[in-house]
Design a protein around this motif. Sequence first.
Motif, PDB file in Angstrom:
ATOM      1  N   VAL A 288       1.083  -1.479   0.092  1.00  0.00           N
ATOM      2  CA  VAL A 288       0.045   0.344  -0.126  1.00  0.00           C
ATOM      3  C   VAL A 288       1.178   1.572   0.269  1.00  0.00           C
ATOM      4  N   PRO A 289       0.895   2.116  -1.210  1.00  0.00           N
ATOM      5  CA  PRO A 289       1.378   3.757  -0.266  1.00  0.00           C
ATOM      6  C   PRO A 289       1.272   4.298   0.241  1.00  0.00           C
ATOM      7  N   GLU A 290       2.427   4.334   1.091  1.00  0.00           N
ATOM      8  CA  GLU A 290       2.342   5.394   2.299  1.00  0.00           C
ATOM      9  C   GLU A 290       2.968   6.337   2.476  1.00  0.00           C
ATOM     10  N   VAL A 291       3.078   7.543   2.829  1.00  0.00           N
ATOM     11  CA  VAL A 291       3.592   9.120   3.537  1.00  0.00           C
ATOM     12  C   VAL A 291       3.212   9.329   4.672  1.00  0.00           C
ATOM     13  N   ASP A 292       4.378   9.723   5.062  1.00  0.00           N
ATOM     14  CA  ASP A 292       3.665   9.810   6.570  1.00  0.00           C
ATOM     15  C   ASP A 292       3.496  12.047   6.210  1.00  0.00           C
ATOM     16  N   ALA A 293       3.246  12.001   8.263  1.00  0.00           N
ATOM     17  CA  ALA A 293       2.055  13.017   8.222  1.00  0.00           C
ATOM     18  C   ALA A 293       2.114  14.548   7.540  1.00  0.00           C
ATOM     19  N   HIS A 294       3.515  14.916   7.762  1.00  0.00           N
ATOM     20  CA  HIS A 294       3.925  16.017   7.244  1.00  0.00           C
ATOM     21  C   HIS A 294       4.132  15.963   5.333  1.00  0.00           C
ATOM     22  N   SER A 295       3.907  14.983   4.878  1.00  0.00           N
ATOM     23  CA  SER A 295       3.759  15.482   3.153  1.00  0.00           C
ATOM     24  C   SER A 295       2.368  14.963   3.297  1.00  0.00           C
ATOM     25  N   VAL A 296       1.009  15.148   3.662  1.00  0.00           N
ATOM     26  CA  VAL A 296      -0.454  15.417   3.131  1.00  0.00           C
ATOM     27  C   VAL A 296       0.017  16.452   2.609  1.00  0.00           C
ATOM     28  N   PRO A 297      -1.090  17.004   1.588  1.00  0.00           N
ATOM     29  CA  PRO A 297      -0.920  17.917   1.148  1.00  0.00           C
ATOM     30  C   PRO A 297      -1.994  18.299   1.976  1.00  0.00           C
TER      31      PRO A 297
ATOM     32  N   GLY B 205     -12.081   9.576  -8.642  1.00  0.00           N
ATOM     33  CA  GLY B 205     -11.276  10.645  -9.074  1.00  0.00           C
ATOM     34  C   GLY B 205      -9.482  10.993  -8.499  1.00  0.00           C
ATOM     35  N   LYS B 206     -10.500  10.965  -7.082  1.00  0.00           N
ATOM     36  CA  LYS B 206      -9.491  11.996  -6.085  1.00  0.00           C
ATOM     37  C   LYS B 206      -9.035  10.906  -5.488  1.00  0.00           C
ATOM     38  N   THR B 207      -7.769  11.635  -4.647  1.00  0.00           N
ATOM     39  CA  THR B 207      -7.018  10.779  -4.266  1.00  0.00           C
ATOM     40  C   THR B 207      -7.490  11.095  -2.522  1.00  0.00           C
ATOM     41  N   VAL B 208      -7.520   9.790  -2.142  1.00  0.00           N
ATOM     42  CA  VAL B 208      -7.443   9.288  -0.977  1.00  0.00           C
ATOM     43  C   VAL B 208      -6.305   8.933  -0.056  1.00  0.00           C
ATOM     44  N   TYR B 209      -6.024  10.341   1.103  1.00  0.00           N
ATOM     45  CA  TYR B 209      -5.688   9.560   2.279  1.00  0.00           C
ATOM     46  C   TYR B 209      -5.826   9.360   3.411  1.00  0.00           C
ATOM     47  N   VAL B 210      -6.027   7.987   3.933  1.00  0.00           N
ATOM     48  CA  VAL B 210      -6.261   7.499   4.492  1.00  0.00           C
ATOM     49  C   VAL B 210      -5.716   6.694   5.663  1.00  0.00           C
ATOM     50  N   VAL B 211      -6.741   7.616   7.543  1.00  0.00           N
ATOM     51  CA  VAL B 211      -5.354   8.550   8.733  1.00  0.00           C
ATOM     52  C   VAL B 211      -6.175   7.348   9.882  1.00  0.00           C
ATOM     53  N   CYS B 212      -5.738   6.627  10.815  1.00  0.00           N
ATOM     54  CA  CYS B 212      -6.172   5.733  11.817  1.00  0.00           C
ATOM     55  C   CYS B 212      -5.240   6.462  12.651  1.00  0.00           C
ATOM     56  N   ARG B 213      -5.727   5.423  13.906  1.00  0.00           N
ATOM     57  CA  ARG B 213      -4.543   6.391  15.193  1.00  0.00           C
ATOM     58  C   ARG B 213      -3.482   6.045  14.735  1.00  0.00           C
TER      59      ARG B 213
ATOM     60  N   ALA C  40      -7.821  -0.366   5.297  1.00  0.00           N
ATOM     61  CA  ALA C  40      -8.353   0.398   4.304  1.00  0.00           C
ATOM     62  C   ALA C  40      -8.195   1.262   2.653  1.00  0.00           C
ATOM     63  N   ALA C  41      -6.824   2.067   2.983  1.00  0.00           N
ATOM     64  CA  ALA C  41      -6.356   1.827   1.783  1.00  0.00           C
ATOM     65  C   ALA C  41      -6.006   0.575   0.770  1.00  0.00           C
ATOM     66  N   ALA C  42      -6.129  -0.726   0.900  1.00  0.00           N
ATOM     67  CA  ALA C  42      -5.426  -0.900   0.464  1.00  0.00           C
ATOM     68  C   ALA C  42      -6.841  -1.650  -0.504  1.00  0.00           C
ATOM     69  N   TRP C  43      -7.991  -1.545   0.137  1.00  0.00           N
ATOM     70  CA  TRP C  43      -9.719  -2.258  -0.856  1.00  0.00           C
ATOM     71  C   TRP C  43      -9.575  -1.283  -1.051  1.00  0.00           C
ATOM     72  N   LEU C  44      -9.696   0.472  -0.746  1.00  0.00           N
ATOM     73  CA  LEU C  44     -10.056   1.259  -1.797  1.00  0.00           C
ATOM     74  C   LEU C  44      -9.393   1.205  -3.664  1.00  0.00           C
ATOM     75  N   ASN C  45      -7.968   0.870  -2.626  1.00  0.00           N
ATOM     76  CA  ASN C  45      -7.001   0.325  -4.133  1.00  0.00           C
ATOM     77  C   ASN C  45      -8.266  -0.565  -5.122  1.00  0.00           C
ATOM     78  N   ALA C  46      -8.282  -1.447  -4.543  1.00  0.00           N
ATOM     79  CA  ALA C  46      -8.596  -2.871  -5.144  1.00  0.00           C
ATOM     80  C   ALA C  46      -9.831  -2.353  -5.758  1.00  0.00           C
TER      81      ALA C  46
ATOM     82  N   ASN D  76      -1.783   5.769   2.326  1.00  0.00           N
ATOM     83  CA  ASN D  76      -1.517   5.105   3.923  1.00  0.00           C
ATOM     84  C   ASN D  76      -0.875   6.372   4.287  1.00  0.00           C
ATOM     85  N   VAL D  77      -1.753   6.937   5.099  1.00  0.00           N
ATOM     86  CA  VAL D  77      -1.009   7.915   6.399  1.00  0.00           C
ATOM     87  C   VAL D  77      -0.336   7.333   7.245  1.00  0.00           C
ATOM     88  N   GLY D  78       0.937   7.071   6.735  1.00  0.00           N
ATOM     89  CA  GLY D  78       2.115   6.254   7.667  1.00  0.00           C
ATOM     90  C   GLY D  78       1.599   6.835   9.221  1.00  0.00           C
TER      91      GLY D  78
END
Length: 107
Positions: free
Chosen positions: A3-12, A52-60, A68-74, A81-83
Amino acid sequence: MTVPEVDAHSVPADALLLDVREDDEWHAGHAPEAVHIPLGELQTRVTELPAGKTVYVVCRVGGRSAHAAAWLNAVGYEAINVGGGMQSWAFAGRPMVSETGQEPFVA
């Protein structure tokens, strides 16, 4: 599946941020512009997300959001995923609000 992942700093700042935590976690503290769909409701409510819009997914901490991100991509969304989840979000000093009138925190 990776699953693609970024850190919190990198979320636009204008990102579509999907918070998949439970109601009590959401009420304690969340990103101001986030969309709240608990993980258990995601399959039935996925049409609430714009196509058509990238979804950044976050939990605790990042586990539920990775699933959730894996399912959405599927199913045809572009999800990242927000690491580290909301714990990393708060640590990064990103904005948070609560639904309780109290100081927001990561529950």
